[in-house]
Design a protein around this motif. Structure first.
Motif, PDB file in Angstrom:
ATOM      1  N   LEU A 106       0.826  -1.207   0.000  1.00  0.00           N
ATOM      2  CA  LEU A 106       0.000   0.000   0.000  1.00  0.00           C
ATOM      3  C   LEU A 106       0.859   1.254   0.000  1.00  0.00           C
ATOM      4  CD1 LEU A 106      -2.850  -0.928   2.513  1.00  0.00           C
ATOM      5  CD2 LEU A 106      -3.090  -0.549   0.049  1.00  0.00           C
ATOM      6  N   SER A 107       1.866   1.255   0.855  1.00  0.00           N
ATOM      7  CA  SER A 107       2.746   2.417   0.959  1.00  0.00           C
ATOM      8  C   SER A 107       3.461   2.673  -0.366  1.00  0.00           C
ATOM      9  CB  SER A 107       3.749   2.193   2.088  1.00  0.00           C
ATOM     10  OG  SER A 107       4.610   3.287   2.207  1.00  0.00           O
ATOM     11  N   ARG A 108       3.955   1.617  -0.986  1.00  0.00           N
ATOM     12  CA  ARG A 108       4.682   1.769  -2.254  1.00  0.00           C
ATOM     13  C   ARG A 108       3.753   2.228  -3.368  1.00  0.00           C
ATOM     14  NH1 ARG A 108       7.630   3.980  -4.955  1.00  0.00           N
ATOM     15  NH2 ARG A 108       8.730   3.038  -6.662  1.00  0.00           N
ATOM     16  N   ILE A 109       2.542   1.649  -3.420  1.00  0.00           N
ATOM     17  CA  ILE A 109       1.581   2.051  -4.448  1.00  0.00           C
ATOM     18  C   ILE A 109       1.207   3.514  -4.261  1.00  0.00           C
ATOM     19  CG2 ILE A 109      -0.756   1.689  -5.359  1.00  0.00           C
ATOM     20  CD1 ILE A 109      -0.377  -1.321  -4.532  1.00  0.00           C
ATOM     21  N   GLN A 110       1.057   3.943  -3.023  1.00  0.00           N
ATOM     22  CA  GLN A 110       0.711   5.344  -2.770  1.00  0.00           C
ATOM     23  C   GLN A 110       1.789   6.277  -3.308  1.00  0.00           C
ATOM     24  OE1 GLN A 110       0.655   6.966   1.286  1.00  0.00           O
ATOM     25  NE2 GLN A 110      -1.329   7.861   0.781  1.00  0.00           N
ATOM     26  N   ARG A 111       3.046   5.892  -3.150  1.00  0.00           N
ATOM     27  CA  ARG A 111       4.151   6.734  -3.615  1.00  0.00           C
ATOM     28  C   ARG A 111       4.326   6.690  -5.127  1.00  0.00           C
ATOM     29  NH1 ARG A 111       8.855   4.464  -0.881  1.00  0.00           N
ATOM     30  NH2 ARG A 111       7.451   2.871  -0.174  1.00  0.00           N
ATOM     31  N   ALA A 112       3.771   5.647  -5.764  1.00  0.00           N
ATOM     32  CA  ALA A 112       3.945   5.489  -7.220  1.00  0.00           C
ATOM     33  C   ALA A 112       2.653   4.944  -7.826  1.00  0.00           C
ATOM     34  CB  ALA A 112       5.127   4.565  -7.508  1.00  0.00           C
TER      35      ALA A 112
ATOM     36  N   ALA B  30       4.730  -6.114 -11.565  1.00  0.00           N
ATOM     37  CA  ALA B  30       6.146  -6.481 -11.722  1.00  0.00           C
ATOM     38  C   ALA B  30       7.042  -5.434 -11.062  1.00  0.00           C
ATOM     39  CB  ALA B  30       6.495  -6.627 -13.201  1.00  0.00           C
ATOM     40  N   GLU B  31       6.717  -4.162 -11.242  1.00  0.00           N
ATOM     41  CA  GLU B  31       7.495  -3.097 -10.611  1.00  0.00           C
ATOM     42  C   GLU B  31       7.356  -3.155  -9.092  1.00  0.00           C
ATOM     43  OE1 GLU B  31       7.206   0.255 -14.180  1.00  0.00           O
ATOM     44  OE2 GLU B  31       5.588   0.088 -12.699  1.00  0.00           O
ATOM     45  N   LEU B  32       6.144  -3.432  -8.623  1.00  0.00           N
ATOM     46  CA  LEU B  32       5.916  -3.554  -7.185  1.00  0.00           C
ATOM     47  C   LEU B  32       6.726  -4.716  -6.619  1.00  0.00           C
ATOM     48  CD1 LEU B  32       4.408  -2.632  -4.631  1.00  0.00           C
ATOM     49  CD2 LEU B  32       2.536  -4.174  -5.308  1.00  0.00           C
ATOM     50  N   ALA B  33       6.724  -5.850  -7.320  1.00  0.00           N
ATOM     51  CA  ALA B  33       7.494  -7.018  -6.867  1.00  0.00           C
ATOM     52  C   ALA B  33       8.972  -6.676  -6.755  1.00  0.00           C
ATOM     53  CB  ALA B  33       7.278  -8.192  -7.825  1.00  0.00           C
ATOM     54  N   GLU B  34       9.484  -5.976  -7.751  1.00  0.00           N
ATOM     55  CA  GLU B  34      10.900  -5.594  -7.722  1.00  0.00           C
ATOM     56  C   GLU B  34      11.178  -4.640  -6.562  1.00  0.00           C
ATOM     57  OE1 GLU B  34      14.116  -3.269 -10.497  1.00  0.00           O
ATOM     58  OE2 GLU B  34      12.664  -4.572 -11.489  1.00  0.00           O
ATOM     59  N   ASP B  35      10.318  -3.647  -6.383  1.00  0.00           N
ATOM     60  CA  ASP B  35      10.506  -2.666  -5.312  1.00  0.00           C
ATOM     61  C   ASP B  35      10.461  -3.310  -3.934  1.00  0.00           C
ATOM     62  OD1 ASP B  35      10.672  -0.714  -7.233  1.00  0.00           O
ATOM     63  OD2 ASP B  35       8.702   0.153  -6.830  1.00  0.00           O
ATOM     64  N   LEU B  36       9.577  -4.305  -3.770  1.00  0.00           N
ATOM     65  CA  LEU B  36       9.428  -4.959  -2.469  1.00  0.00           C
ATOM     66  C   LEU B  36      10.365  -6.150  -2.301  1.00  0.00           C
ATOM     67  CD1 LEU B  36       5.530  -4.928  -2.056  1.00  0.00           C
ATOM     68  CD2 LEU B  36       7.209  -3.273  -1.201  1.00  0.00           C
ATOM     69  N   GLU B  37      11.131  -6.448  -3.365  1.00  0.00           N
ATOM     70  CA  GLU B  37      12.035  -7.597  -3.372  1.00  0.00           C
ATOM     71  C   GLU B  37      11.278  -8.882  -3.028  1.00  0.00           C
ATOM     72  OE1 GLU B  37      15.308  -6.422  -0.830  1.00  0.00           O
ATOM     73  OE2 GLU B  37      16.283  -5.416  -2.512  1.00  0.00           O
ATOM     74  N   MET B  38      10.169  -9.072  -3.746  1.00  0.00           N
ATOM     75  CA  MET B  38       9.331 -10.252  -3.574  1.00  0.00           C
ATOM     76  C   MET B  38       9.139 -10.909  -4.935  1.00  0.00           C
ATOM     77  SD  MET B  38       6.354  -8.815  -1.009  1.00  0.00           S
ATOM     78  CE  MET B  38       5.440 -10.358  -1.011  1.00  0.00           C
TER      79      MET B  38
ATOM     80  N   MET C 135       4.667 -13.850  -8.086  1.00  0.00           N
ATOM     81  CA  MET C 135       3.488 -14.623  -7.668  1.00  0.00           C
ATOM     82  C   MET C 135       3.043 -14.216  -6.268  1.00  0.00           C
ATOM     83  SD  MET C 135       2.476 -16.831 -10.011  1.00  0.00           S
ATOM     84  CE  MET C 135       1.756 -18.222  -9.185  1.00  0.00           C
ATOM     85  N   ALA C 136       3.994 -14.029  -5.371  1.00  0.00           N
ATOM     86  CA  ALA C 136       3.664 -13.627  -3.998  1.00  0.00           C
ATOM     87  C   ALA C 136       3.037 -12.233  -3.987  1.00  0.00           C
ATOM     88  CB  ALA C 136       4.912 -13.664  -3.117  1.00  0.00           C
ATOM     89  N   VAL C 137       3.570 -11.322  -4.790  1.00  0.00           N
ATOM     90  CA  VAL C 137       3.005  -9.980  -4.869  1.00  0.00           C
ATOM     91  C   VAL C 137       1.605 -10.042  -5.465  1.00  0.00           C
ATOM     92  CG1 VAL C 137       3.203  -7.738  -6.035  1.00  0.00           C
ATOM     93  CG2 VAL C 137       5.163  -8.711  -4.863  1.00  0.00           C
ATOM     94  N   GLY C 138       1.407 -10.920  -6.420  1.00  0.00           N
ATOM     95  CA  GLY C 138       0.080 -11.085  -7.003  1.00  0.00           C
ATOM     96  C   GLY C 138      -0.946 -11.471  -5.945  1.00  0.00           C
ATOM     97  N   ARG C 139      -0.562 -12.362  -5.033  1.00  0.00           N
ATOM     98  CA  ARG C 139      -1.478 -12.769  -3.952  1.00  0.00           C
ATOM     99  C   ARG C 139      -1.742 -11.602  -2.993  1.00  0.00           C
ATOM    100  NH1 ARG C 139       1.580 -17.474  -4.662  1.00  0.00           N
ATOM    101  NH2 ARG C 139       2.992 -16.946  -2.964  1.00  0.00           N
TER     102      ARG C 139
END
Length: 162
Positions: free
Chosen positions: A44-50, A56-64, A67-71
């Motif tokens: 949520l915090s990352r999406i708010q900032r971007a 895919a970008e969220l997964a990279e940013d969160l280092e996840m 598939m896990a980010v998708g869930r």
């Protein structure tokens, strides 16, 4: 003259990691009543900032893993905090945006974070805080440049390998 081992440059990475770990641990406890996992509040915090970033970008940013980010995103969509919007330039791609429903929880998270920041830096003068922040920004910029260079070298190697 003996020096403080905590001030040795070799402790820098460990100290930054410890600060991050402790900050997250205390934040987790204080935010537990929001019923969000760490992965969810970080997303949520990352999406708010971007707003509008891809999974895919969220997964990279969160280092996840993607598939896990998708869930995580699936749960946030189900809870009404996030919506997926089609990318007008790429029909295969979805862009992530916070919904109005997320405003309340984001406000609570920001208040928790602000209080924690204030408490964590309570004994630090404004001058020292500014000096540390300048140092951290410089280190971050150096590491970002090293990351870009390393990625470019890695991609070049992949292209030359059979």
């Amino acid at each position: 003259m003996a020096t403080d081992p905590a001030l040795d440059k070799s402790a820098f990475g460990y100290t930054v990691a410890d600060i991050t770990r402790l900050f997250r641990r205390v934040f987790d406890r204080r935010a537990a009543h929001l019923d969000l996992t760490r992965a969810q509040w970080r997303a949520l915090s990352r999406i708010q900032r971007a707003q509008g970033l891809t999974q895919a970008e969220l997964a990279e940013d969160l280092e996840m893993e993607p598939m896990a980010v998708g869930r995580v995103v699936d749960r946030l969509v189900q809870a009404g905090f996030v919506e997926r919007r089609a990318d007008p330039a790429d029909r295969r791609c979805w862009r992530l945006h916070l919904t109005a429903r997320s405003d309340d929880v984001m406000g609570k998270m920001k208040r928790i974070a602000a209080t924690l920041r204030d408490e964590a830096t309570a004994d630090v003068s404004d001058e020292d805080f500014e000096r540390v922040m300048r140092l951290l920004v410089a280190v971050k910029n150096n590491l970002a440049e090293l990351d870009r260079e390393d990625r470019a070298r890695q991609q070049a190697r992949r292209k030359t390998q059979p």
